[in-house]
Design a protein around this motif. Sequence first.
Motif, mmCIF file in Angstrom:
data_model
loop_
_atom_site.group_PDB
_atom_site.id
_atom_site.type_symbol
_atom_site.label_atom_id
_atom_site.label_comp_id
_atom_site.label_asym_id
_atom_site.label_seq_id
_atom_site.Cartn_x
_atom_site.Cartn_y
_atom_site.Cartn_z
ATOM 1 N N TYR A 40 1.121 -1.299 0.065
ATOM 2 C CA TYR A 40 0.122 0.097 0.279
ATOM 3 C C TYR A 40 1.395 1.033 0.057
ATOM 4 O O TYR A 40 1.690 1.757 0.763
ATOM 5 N N LEU A 41 0.223 1.988 -0.765
ATOM 6 C CA LEU A 41 0.565 3.257 -1.284
ATOM 7 C C LEU A 41 0.271 4.594 -1.171
ATOM 8 O O LEU A 41 -0.664 4.160 -1.282
ATOM 9 N N SER A 42 0.773 5.342 -1.055
ATOM 10 C CA SER A 42 -0.308 7.115 -0.819
ATOM 11 C C SER A 42 0.349 6.969 -2.106
ATOM 12 O O SER A 42 1.913 7.241 -1.918
ATOM 13 N N VAL A 43 -1.031 8.351 -2.763
ATOM 14 C CA VAL A 43 -0.015 9.244 -4.016
ATOM 15 C C VAL A 43 1.515 9.960 -3.481
ATOM 16 O O VAL A 43 2.606 10.229 -3.890
ATOM 17 N N GLU A 44 1.268 10.320 -1.910
ATOM 18 C CA GLU A 44 2.553 11.428 -2.066
ATOM 19 C C GLU A 44 4.155 10.744 -1.337
ATOM 20 O O GLU A 44 4.606 11.599 -1.910
ATOM 21 N N ILE A 45 3.670 9.051 -0.617
ATOM 22 C CA ILE A 45 4.705 8.515 -0.876
ATOM 23 C C ILE A 45 5.184 8.330 -2.093
ATOM 24 O O ILE A 45 6.756 8.300 -1.891
ATOM 25 N N ILE A 46 4.649 8.031 -3.162
ATOM 26 C CA ILE A 46 4.694 7.528 -5.090
ATOM 27 C C ILE A 46 6.011 9.018 -5.084
ATOM 28 O O ILE A 46 6.984 8.693 -5.562
ATOM 29 N N ASP A 47 5.108 10.262 -5.529
ATOM 30 C CA ASP A 47 5.384 11.524 -5.549
ATOM 31 C C ASP A 47 6.464 11.884 -4.679
ATOM 32 O O ASP A 47 7.087 12.349 -5.722
ATOM 33 N N GLU A 48 7.177 11.512 -3.976
ATOM 34 C CA GLU A 48 8.293 12.099 -3.125
ATOM 35 C C GLU A 48 9.045 10.835 -3.852
ATOM 36 O O GLU A 48 10.585 11.461 -4.132
ATOM 37 N N ALA A 49 9.350 9.790 -4.393
ATOM 38 C CA ALA A 49 10.772 8.838 -3.961
ATOM 39 C C ALA A 49 10.840 9.339 -6.150
ATOM 40 O O ALA A 49 11.892 9.181 -6.187
ATOM 41 N N ILE A 50 9.297 9.897 -6.733
ATOM 42 C CA ILE A 50 9.827 9.416 -8.356
ATOM 43 C C ILE A 50 11.001 10.875 -8.118
ATOM 44 O O ILE A 50 11.382 11.443 -8.525
ATOM 45 N N GLU A 51 9.832 12.397 -7.820
ATOM 46 C CA GLU A 51 11.110 13.587 -7.334
ATOM 47 C C GLU A 51 12.236 13.850 -7.244
ATOM 48 O O GLU A 51 13.071 13.678 -7.888
ATOM 49 N N VAL A 52 12.607 12.618 -6.307
ATOM 50 C CA VAL A 52 13.861 12.349 -5.574
ATOM 51 C C VAL A 52 15.075 11.799 -6.992
ATOM 52 O O VAL A 52 15.762 12.119 -7.716
ATOM 53 N N LEU A 53 13.806 10.181 -7.540
ATOM 54 C CA LEU A 53 14.654 9.774 -8.520
ATOM 55 C C LEU A 53 14.855 10.750 -10.027
ATOM 56 O O LEU A 53 16.177 10.980 -10.727
ATOM 57 N N GLY A 54 13.672 11.560 -10.024
ATOM 58 C CA GLY A 54 13.907 12.166 -11.084
ATOM 59 C C GLY A 54 14.743 13.342 -11.393
ATOM 60 O O GLY A 54 15.129 14.643 -12.038
ATOM 61 N N ASP A 55 14.298 14.010 -10.289
ATOM 62 C CA ASP A 55 15.477 15.754 -10.101
ATOM 63 C C ASP A 55 17.055 15.442 -9.499
ATOM 64 O O ASP A 55 17.836 16.742 -9.560
ATOM 65 N N SER A 56 18.001 14.736 -9.026
ATOM 66 C CA SER A 56 18.613 14.245 -8.685
ATOM 67 C C SER A 56 19.602 13.856 -9.479
ATOM 68 O O SER A 56 20.344 12.443 -10.334
ATOM 69 N N ARG A 57 20.554 14.963 -10.402
ATOM 70 C CA ARG A 57 21.355 14.401 -11.497
ATOM 71 C C ARG A 57 22.739 13.614 -11.251
ATOM 72 O O ARG A 57 23.150 12.629 -11.286
ATOM 73 N N ARG A 58 23.142 13.886 -9.674
ATOM 74 C CA ARG A 58 23.903 12.674 -8.764
ATOM 75 C C ARG A 58 23.583 11.146 -9.565
ATOM 76 O O ARG A 58 24.443 10.892 -9.420
ATOM 77 N N LEU A 59 22.519 11.164 -8.290
ATOM 78 C CA LEU A 59 21.593 9.828 -8.844
ATOM 79 C C LEU A 59 21.896 9.366 -9.920
ATOM 80 O O LEU A 59 22.396 8.025 -10.109
ATOM 81 N N ARG A 60 21.213 10.100 -11.189
ATOM 82 C CA ARG A 60 20.779 9.294 -12.373
ATOM 83 C C ARG A 60 22.749 9.373 -12.894
ATOM 84 O O ARG A 60 22.683 8.609 -13.340
ATOM 85 N N ALA A 61 23.913 10.262 -12.087
ATOM 86 C CA ALA A 61 25.249 9.963 -13.031
ATOM 87 C C ALA A 61 25.478 8.915 -12.478
ATOM 88 O O ALA A 61 27.084 8.022 -13.068
ATOM 89 N N ARG A 62 25.122 8.807 -10.775
ATOM 90 C CA ARG A 62 26.045 7.841 -10.083
ATOM 91 C C ARG A 62 25.398 6.327 -10.474
ATOM 92 O O ARG A 62 25.901 5.163 -10.154
ATOM 93 N N TYR A 63 24.525 5.877 -10.905
ATOM 94 C CA TYR A 63 23.452 5.068 -10.641
ATOM 95 C C TYR A 63 22.787 4.205 -12.606
ATOM 96 O O TYR A 63 22.592 3.426 -12.843
ATOM 97 N N ASP A 64 23.372 5.283 -12.951
ATOM 98 C CA ASP A 64 23.081 5.591 -14.628
ATOM 99 C C ASP A 64 21.968 5.264 -15.145
ATOM 100 O O ASP A 64 21.334 3.631 -15.884
ATOM 101 N N TYR A 65 20.759 5.930 -15.112
ATOM 102 C CA TYR A 65 19.078 5.788 -15.071
ATOM 103 C C TYR A 65 19.026 6.807 -16.049
ATOM 104 O O TYR A 65 18.716 8.036 -15.568
ATOM 105 N N SER A 66 17.806 6.555 -16.818
ATOM 106 C CA SER A 66 17.223 7.361 -17.468
ATOM 107 C C SER A 66 15.936 8.237 -16.880
ATOM 108 O O SER A 66 15.212 7.113 -16.473
ATOM 109 N N LEU A 67 15.522 9.269 -17.303
ATOM 110 C CA LEU A 67 14.196 9.728 -17.123
ATOM 111 C C LEU A 67 12.932 8.930 -17.080
ATOM 112 O O LEU A 67 11.771 8.609 -16.831
ATOM 113 N N GLN A 68 13.564 7.536 -18.107
ATOM 114 C CA GLN A 68 12.268 7.451 -18.774
ATOM 115 C C GLN A 68 12.424 6.272 -18.124
ATOM 116 O O GLN A 68 10.909 5.895 -18.052
#
Length: 147
Positions: A40-68
Amino acid sequence: MLKAVFDANLLISAFLSRDNPRGASSELMRLVISGALELYLSVEIIDEAIEVLGDSRRLRARYDYSLQQVGRYHADLLTLATVLNGPAPVSGAVPRDPDDDKIIACAVAAGADYLVSRDLDLLSLGTYAGIIIIRPEQFLQLVRAQP
């Protein structure tokens, strides 16, 4: 079947460790996919996780993933979990971090057995309204011990 709420940090960890079959977070997500757990998740929990993953250039560079990939993960979470939209607010549940009240609110609204997190502010509570607040590694052991 066990009913659980995962916090945003666990969702982030599961995404980042998706290629690590031994990571507790990614293994818990595989158990959700297999139907061994009710998530079970709330919209707020999902939004927080997706926002961090999408907004963090540092994480995207370190873990090599795309916005897609983040977008696909977002869609997967909406499909895999029972998503609660605007659970009744809970105020003052987590005195050390009132922002975590939304996670408690989701767990209460879901009637969850467990809230799974590495957040020390949540873990310091131990339980809330009969919901056990537990680390992913401990929860994984508990799930594995189920018949």
